[in-house]
Design a protein around this motif. Sequence first.
Motif, short mmCIF file in Angstrom:
data_model
loop_
_atom_site.label_atom_id
_atom_site.label_comp_id
_atom_site.label_asym_id
_atom_site.label_seq_id
_atom_site.Cartn_x
_atom_site.Cartn_y
_atom_site.Cartn_z
N ILE A 53 16.72 49.98 -27.11
CA ILE A 53 17.89 50.54 -28.03
C ILE A 53 19.24 49.71 -27.07
O ILE A 53 19.69 50.43 -26.07
CB ILE A 53 18.05 52.02 -27.81
N ASN A 54 19.74 48.74 -27.70
CA ASN A 54 20.95 48.19 -27.25
C ASN A 54 21.77 47.48 -28.05
O ASN A 54 22.53 46.37 -27.71
CB ASN A 54 20.58 47.29 -25.86
N ALA A 55 21.30 47.60 -29.43
CA ALA A 55 22.30 46.89 -30.49
C ALA A 55 23.93 47.12 -30.50
O ALA A 55 24.53 46.28 -30.51
CB ALA A 55 21.72 47.40 -31.97
N PHE A 56 24.19 48.50 -30.01
CA PHE A 56 25.61 48.56 -29.86
C PHE A 56 26.37 47.93 -28.87
O PHE A 56 27.40 47.27 -29.16
CB PHE A 56 25.84 50.33 -29.61
N SER A 57 25.64 47.70 -27.84
CA SER A 57 26.26 47.08 -26.58
C SER A 57 26.31 45.36 -26.86
O SER A 57 27.35 44.92 -26.63
CB SER A 57 25.32 47.21 -25.30
N THR A 58 25.21 45.06 -27.65
CA THR A 58 25.28 43.82 -28.24
C THR A 58 26.67 43.55 -29.26
O THR A 58 27.27 42.40 -29.25
CB THR A 58 24.19 43.24 -29.33
N MET A 59 26.87 44.60 -29.92
CA MET A 59 28.05 44.45 -30.75
C MET A 59 29.43 44.15 -30.10
O MET A 59 30.24 43.62 -30.22
CB MET A 59 28.07 45.56 -31.92
N VAL A 60 29.59 45.25 -28.99
CA VAL A 60 30.56 45.21 -28.37
C VAL A 60 30.78 43.78 -27.52
O VAL A 60 32.03 43.41 -27.50
CB VAL A 60 30.46 46.47 -27.03
N LEU A 61 29.79 43.60 -27.16
CA LEU A 61 30.01 42.20 -26.33
C LEU A 61 30.37 40.98 -27.34
O LEU A 61 31.14 40.17 -27.12
CB LEU A 61 28.77 41.71 -25.58
N SER A 62 30.03 40.79 -28.60
CA SER A 62 30.18 39.96 -29.54
C SER A 62 31.72 40.17 -29.63
O SER A 62 32.42 39.03 -30.02
CB SER A 62 29.20 40.14 -30.92
N LEU A 63 32.19 41.30 -30.02
CA LEU A 63 33.64 41.54 -30.41
C LEU A 63 34.37 41.11 -29.35
O LEU A 63 35.69 40.62 -29.58
CB LEU A 63 33.84 43.15 -30.94
N PHE A 64 34.13 41.37 -28.07
CA PHE A 64 34.72 41.05 -26.76
C PHE A 64 35.03 39.72 -26.76
O PHE A 64 36.24 39.22 -26.61
CB PHE A 64 34.13 41.71 -25.61
N LEU A 65 33.82 38.97 -26.77
CA LEU A 65 34.06 37.36 -26.93
C LEU A 65 34.89 36.71 -28.12
O LEU A 65 35.52 35.87 -27.80
CB LEU A 65 32.55 36.77 -26.81
N VAL B 122 18.72 40.86 -22.11
CA VAL B 122 19.31 41.15 -20.83
C VAL B 122 19.99 42.49 -20.89
O VAL B 122 20.65 43.03 -19.62
CB VAL B 122 20.06 39.91 -20.31
N LEU B 123 20.67 42.90 -21.78
CA LEU B 123 21.60 44.11 -21.93
C LEU B 123 20.75 45.22 -21.54
O LEU B 123 19.78 45.24 -21.95
CB LEU B 123 22.47 44.04 -23.20
N PRO B 124 21.45 46.24 -20.73
CA PRO B 124 20.39 47.50 -20.50
C PRO B 124 20.27 48.19 -21.67
O PRO B 124 21.41 48.22 -22.57
CB PRO B 124 21.60 47.94 -19.35
N GLY B 125 19.59 49.26 -21.77
CA GLY B 125 19.19 50.10 -22.95
C GLY B 125 18.08 50.74 -22.73
O GLY B 125 16.85 49.97 -22.23
#
Length: 465
Positions: A149-161, A128-131
Motif C-alpha cells: 500500500i503506497n499508491a498515495f505516496s506515489t501520487m504525492v511524489l508525482s505532484l511534488f515533482l 522503493v517507497l515505504p508502505g
Amino acid sequence: MATEDSKSNGHASAVTSALSGGNSSSPAAGKRVTRSEAHKSKEVLAPKSEHYEFGGPLGCLFVSTAVPLTSYGLFYFCNGEAGCAVPPENWRASLDLMLEGVVKSCFDWKAWAIYFGWYAFTVLAWAVLPGPWVEGTELRTGVKLKYKINAFSTMVLSLFLTALLIAFKGPESFTLLYDHWEGLVTASLFNSVAQAIYCYAVSFQEDRLLAKAANTGNFIHDWFLGRELNPRIGTFDIKYFNELRPGLILWVLLDISCACAQYAKEGQITDSMFLILLFQGAYVFDGLWNEPAILTTMDITTDGFGFMLSVGDLTWVPFTYTLQARFLVFHPVYLGIAGTLAIFAFNGLGYYIFRVANGEKNQFRSGNNPKNLKYMTTSSGRKLITSGWWGRSRHPNYMGDLIMGLAWSLPCGFSTPIPYFYIIYFTVLLVHRQIRDDDACRLKYGDDWDKYCEKVPWKIIPGVY
C-alpha cells in the motif's frame, strides 16, 4: 451490497496447500497425487466457464475495437480546430485527420519516451517507497495474497515533482502532455495490448488460479476478460498495480497539463477549470488514500486481468476522463460565483453519499459495526446489510459516483453534449456492473438473495432504479 464473509473452505485450503508445497503431502515432497485429487485441484484452480460475458466473443471484439476508436475519436472530433459539434460539421475531414494522426503518433518517440518513462517511474515508486503489506480477501483456494500500500505516496511524489517543474520553468513547461496527446494514447494502447497478451500466455502455466468467467476456451473472449485472476511477477501484482497507479495518477497530471495549456493560451485559469482540477483531483486522492478498499471490489476479487482491465486502466481512464479539462482549453467557460458554488455543492452531495456508503461497507466487512446497521444472515453464514445507505439501495456508492460524474461535466456548460460523454458512459458502465454483480450474488446466495432484494428493492437510485 455489502457482505461479511465466513471462514475459509477447508477443502479449498487443503487443495491449495497440496499445490503450493505448503505441507508434507505436496508433490514436491514426493507424495503421489491421485487422479481424484488432481481433478479436484483443477476444479478449484481452473473451473470451466459456464457462459460468456459481454455478449460473447463478438461483444468482446466490439468493445476491444470501440475503446481505442473512441479514445482517438474524442480527441479528433472534439478539439480547437474541428470544434465539438454534434453531429460533426465535417466528419469526413476529421476522420481523415484521425487516420493520419494515429499513424504519425506511432512515430512520436518523445511521447513514447514520456509514457514509458512515466510507467517505469510508477513501478520504481511502488518498489522503493515505504508502505505496509495488507492482506486481500480470501481466494477460493483459501489463500490471502498480500499487497503493498503506497499508491498515495506515489501520487504525492508525482505532484511534488510536477510542482517543482512548473515553479522553476513556468506553466508552459508542463504543456508537453497536452501537446503529445495522440502519441501518449498510442503508447498506452501498446502497453495495454502487450500486457494482455503476456498475462494470457502465462495463464496456461501450471497451478495458475483462473477467473471463473474467462476459461471458455475462446481466445477473444478469454483474452479480453483475462484468464488469470491474479497475474504476478514475484510479489508484483500486475492487475492491482495497474488499477491504481499509472493511469489514475496520469489522469490528474493530464488535467494539470490542460490547465497549464489554458494558462498559456488565455493568460489565466478559469473557474470552471479550477473546479475540474479540484473535483477530479480530490476523487483520485480519495481513492488512493483509501487504497485497501479496492481489495474488495469486483475488479480484484472476481475479474481476471485481460485487455478489458488493461486498456481500461491504462488508456480509457486517463485519456477519456480528462475530456472536460481538455475541452476547457479551447473552449473556456466562466461560471461566476453563483455557478461555481452551485456545482461545488452538487459535487459535494455526490461525494458525501459515495464516501459514507463505502465507509459503512468497509467497516462492516472488517467486522466493525459502529452504526449498528441491521443485516440478514444467509444460510452460508454471510451477512448482508439492510439498513443505512445499503438499506436504501444495493449500490448507493454508484449513486454518489453518478452525481459526481454529472458535476464534472457541468463546468463545461451546454454549448455541446460532448463533454457529457463521461456521465453517459459511466451510467451504462455502472448499470452493467450492477447487473453482473446481482447475477453473481444470486449464484452465490441462492434464495437468500431474493429475500435480500425484497428488503432492499432499489438497485442504485432509490425511487428511480
